[in-house]
Scaffold this motif. Structure first.
Motif, short mmCIF file in Angstrom:
data_model
loop_
_atom_site.label_atom_id
_atom_site.label_comp_id
_atom_site.label_asym_id
_atom_site.label_seq_id
_atom_site.Cartn_x
_atom_site.Cartn_y
_atom_site.Cartn_z
N LYS A 214 0.83 -1.21 0.00
CA LYS A 214 0.00 0.00 0.00
C LYS A 214 0.86 1.26 0.00
O LYS A 214 0.57 2.24 -0.70
N GLU A 215 1.92 1.26 0.77
CA GLU A 215 2.79 2.43 0.86
C GLU A 215 3.44 2.77 -0.48
O GLU A 215 3.66 3.93 -0.80
N GLN A 216 3.76 1.74 -1.26
CA GLN A 216 4.42 1.95 -2.55
C GLN A 216 3.44 2.25 -3.67
O GLN A 216 3.85 2.59 -4.78
N ASN A 217 2.15 2.15 -3.40
CA ASN A 217 1.13 2.40 -4.39
C ASN A 217 0.74 3.88 -4.36
O ASN A 217 0.45 4.42 -3.29
N PRO A 218 0.73 4.58 -5.50
CA PRO A 218 0.39 6.00 -5.49
C PRO A 218 -0.94 6.32 -4.81
O PRO A 218 -1.07 7.34 -4.14
N LEU A 219 -1.94 5.45 -4.98
CA LEU A 219 -3.22 5.66 -4.31
C LEU A 219 -3.26 5.04 -2.91
O LEU A 219 -4.25 5.18 -2.20
N GLN A 220 -2.18 4.33 -2.56
CA GLN A 220 -2.03 3.73 -1.22
C GLN A 220 -3.24 2.88 -0.85
O GLN A 220 -3.80 2.99 0.25
N MET A 221 -3.60 1.98 -1.77
CA MET A 221 -4.74 1.10 -1.52
C MET A 221 -4.62 -0.16 -2.36
O MET A 221 -3.83 -0.23 -3.31
N LEU A 222 -5.40 -1.17 -1.99
CA LEU A 222 -5.53 -2.39 -2.77
C LEU A 222 -6.81 -2.30 -3.60
O LEU A 222 -7.68 -1.48 -3.34
N GLY A 252 -4.12 1.03 -9.10
CA GLY A 252 -3.87 2.17 -8.20
C GLY A 252 -2.65 2.99 -8.57
O GLY A 252 -2.16 3.79 -7.76
N GLY A 253 -2.14 2.79 -9.79
CA GLY A 253 -0.96 3.53 -10.23
C GLY A 253 0.36 2.85 -9.95
O GLY A 253 1.42 3.45 -10.15
N SER A 254 0.33 1.57 -9.57
CA SER A 254 1.57 0.90 -9.17
C SER A 254 2.54 0.69 -10.33
O SER A 254 3.75 0.51 -10.12
N THR A 255 2.04 0.71 -11.57
CA THR A 255 2.94 0.51 -12.72
C THR A 255 3.37 1.81 -13.36
O THR A 255 3.96 1.81 -14.45
N LEU A 256 3.10 2.93 -12.74
CA LEU A 256 3.53 4.22 -13.29
C LEU A 256 5.05 4.35 -13.26
O LEU A 256 5.71 3.82 -12.37
#
Length: 256
Positions: A214-222, A252-256
């Motif tokens: 979650k912390e590494q995800n731009p939206l900080q969510m699953l 959630g933007g994780s591949t940006l």
């Protein structure tokens, strides 16, 4: 045409692999909300039967089938059964998948082969069988469920499953290549690349690393139970009639 009407699927039939639980079930719920008839299959028939019973409460036609998607004979038999029961297949969702977590240097060959057979070969076999019917009717929508793991390399402490990530990268290119090959038949082929969703497949990873992910995800969510439904409905409906060969990340933007 009214924009909302573009998303209606009344009179359409969707075959969803791995539709008994997780993301496959969520997609079945989404398409059935648009009045689509639903055929769901997986290796474990019981999961599909339970989901079918829930969907029947909406008053739509739905049926569950047992199918090993790595076995071409079983795939062909399942597709024939769906065509017999429903008369057509307008939408195919290749969702069935598996994984195996292990360091590369210790991964058994049979583990690698199992993941490739389910995730890549199964997607090919089901697309081949359903595609023959779609070519005849000169129309169809195929949605392949890839993964954000097929778009980026995760650190081993988050995802240590090179067979899975490699297989999903294969699904991504398969999607693009098949879209190119079958565009002349008016068959649309697109993919969805989910990030981390709470499913049976991700449970072990999320139990250990959910906060870090979650912390590494731009939206900080699953992802949640509704996150994938809108995209699936878009790609299954007339609303996507100028979209093919595309991979939509729902992460959630994780591949940006």
């Amino acid at each position: 045409m009214n924009t909302v009407d573009m998303f209606h699927l009344k009179g359409k039939v969707a075959l969803i692999t791995g539709g008994g639980r997780g993301i496959g079930k969520q997609i079945a719920e989404s398409l059935s909300d648009a009045e689509c008839s639903i055929a769901i299959c997986s290796r474990k028939l019981e999961n599909c039967k339970q989901t079918a019973e829930e969907l029947q409460e909406k008053g739509i036609q739905v049926k569950a089938y047992q199918c090993d998607i790595t076995n071409e004979e079983k795939v062909d038999q399942t597709v024939e059964s769906v065509l017999k029961d429903f008369g057509r297949i307008d939408i195919l969702v290749n969702n069935s998948g598996t994984t195996w977590g292990e360091d590369v240097e210790n991964m058994p060959l049979e583990a690698w082969e199992k993941v490739m057979n389910v995730n890549v070969t199964g997607t090919f076999l089901m697309s081949k069988a359903v595609g023959k019917q779609m070519i005849e009717q000169k129309a169809g929508k195929i949605i392949n469920i890839a993964s954000a793991a097929g778009l980026k390399a995760e650190p081993p402490e988050v995802l240590n499953a090179i067979g899975y990530s490699t297989s999903k990268a294969g699904v991504i290119h398969f999607t693009k290549d098949l879209a190119r090959k079958w565009a002349k038949h008016k068959i649309y082929v697109n993919g969805i690349a989910p990030g981390f969703f709470p499913t049976k497949m991700t449970k072990v990873v999320l139990d250990r690393y959910e906060d870090q992910i979650k912390e590494q995800n731009p939206l900080q969510m699953l992802g949640n139970d509704n996150a994938i439904k809108g995209v699936a409905l878009l790609l299954a409906s007339e609303a996507s009639d100028y979209i093919t060969g595309q991979i939509i990340s729902v992460d959630g933007g994780s591949t940006l």
